[in-house]
Design a protein around this motif. Structure first.
Motif, PDB file in Angstrom:
ATOM      1  N   MET A  19       0.840  -1.205   0.000  1.00 35.40           N
ATOM      2  CA  MET A  19       0.000   0.000   0.000  1.00 35.40           C
ATOM      3  C   MET A  19       0.872   1.250   0.000  1.00 35.40           C
ATOM      4  O   MET A  19       0.587   2.207  -0.730  1.00 35.40           O
ATOM      5  CB  MET A  19      -0.904   0.016   1.231  1.00 35.40           C
ATOM      6  CG  MET A  19      -2.138  -0.793   1.080  1.00 35.40           C
ATOM      7  SD  MET A  19      -3.245  -0.468   2.454  1.00 35.40           S
ATOM      8  CE  MET A  19      -3.426  -2.100   3.065  1.00 35.40           C
ATOM      9  N   ALA A  20       1.911   1.237   0.819  1.00 34.80           N
ATOM     10  CA  ALA A  20       2.823   2.387   0.880  1.00 34.80           C
ATOM     11  C   ALA A  20       3.460   2.639  -0.484  1.00 34.80           C
ATOM     12  O   ALA A  20       3.602   3.797  -0.901  1.00 34.80           O
ATOM     13  CB  ALA A  20       3.885   2.157   1.949  1.00 34.80           C
ATOM     14  N   GLN A  21       3.806   1.571  -1.195  1.00 38.20           N
ATOM     15  CA  GLN A  21       4.376   1.716  -2.544  1.00 38.20           C
ATOM     16  C   GLN A  21       3.378   2.374  -3.484  1.00 38.20           C
ATOM     17  O   GLN A  21       3.728   3.286  -4.230  1.00 38.20           O
ATOM     18  CB  GLN A  21       4.736   0.344  -3.120  1.00 38.20           C
ATOM     19  CG  GLN A  21       6.132  -0.111  -2.805  1.00 38.20           C
ATOM     20  CD  GLN A  21       6.478  -1.393  -3.546  1.00 38.20           C
ATOM     21  OE1 GLN A  21       5.621  -2.264  -3.740  1.00 38.20           O
ATOM     22  NE2 GLN A  21       7.721  -1.525  -3.947  1.00 38.20           N
ATOM     23  N   ILE A  22       2.141   1.912  -3.446  1.00 33.79           N
ATOM     24  CA  ILE A  22       1.096   2.459  -4.324  1.00 33.79           C
ATOM     25  C   ILE A  22       0.905   3.952  -4.077  1.00 33.79           C
ATOM     26  O   ILE A  22       0.753   4.738  -5.011  1.00 33.79           O
ATOM     27  CB  ILE A  22      -0.233   1.687  -4.134  1.00 33.79           C
ATOM     28  CG1 ILE A  22      -0.112   0.291  -4.750  1.00 33.79           C
ATOM     29  CG2 ILE A  22      -1.415   2.455  -4.753  1.00 33.79           C
ATOM     30  CD1 ILE A  22      -1.258  -0.647  -4.416  1.00 33.79           C
ATOM     31  N   PHE A  23       0.936   4.345  -2.802  1.00 31.84           N
ATOM     32  CA  PHE A  23       0.700   5.753  -2.455  1.00 31.84           C
ATOM     33  C   PHE A  23       1.992   6.569  -2.367  1.00 31.84           C
ATOM     34  O   PHE A  23       1.962   7.737  -1.992  1.00 31.84           O
ATOM     35  CB  PHE A  23      -0.072   5.841  -1.134  1.00 31.84           C
ATOM     36  CG  PHE A  23      -1.464   5.276  -1.222  1.00 31.84           C
ATOM     37  CD1 PHE A  23      -2.362   5.710  -2.182  1.00 31.84           C
ATOM     38  CD2 PHE A  23      -1.892   4.301  -0.330  1.00 31.84           C
ATOM     39  CE1 PHE A  23      -3.651   5.203  -2.268  1.00 31.84           C
ATOM     40  CE2 PHE A  23      -3.179   3.783  -0.395  1.00 31.84           C
ATOM     41  CZ  PHE A  23      -4.054   4.234  -1.372  1.00 31.84           C
TER      42      PHE A  23
END
Length: 65
Positions: free
Chosen positions: A50-54
């Protein structure tokens, strides 16, 4: 301690729906909904993805009160 998250805010900033995020992560929309409402805590792998996506850190997504 209470776990908080900013996933709903990050989704809004990136104009991503729960469905779109779920598809990118390979989980159900219900899972995203449960995470946003602090009913389910994601695995470390899911949190990192999720952190990568955001384009942010896991710390920016999740915090303890």
């Amino acid at each position: 301690p209470q776990m908080n998250n900013t996933i709903r805010v990050k989704r809004a900033e990136h104009t991503i729906t729960q469905d779109q995020l779920a598809l990118q992560l390979g989980v159900s929309r219900q899972t995203i909904n449960a995470i946003e409402n602090n009913k389910y805590f994601p695995s470390l792998e899911l949190a990192l993805r999720m952190a990568q996506i955001f384009s942010c850190t896991v710390d920016e997504l999740f915090s303890l009160d």
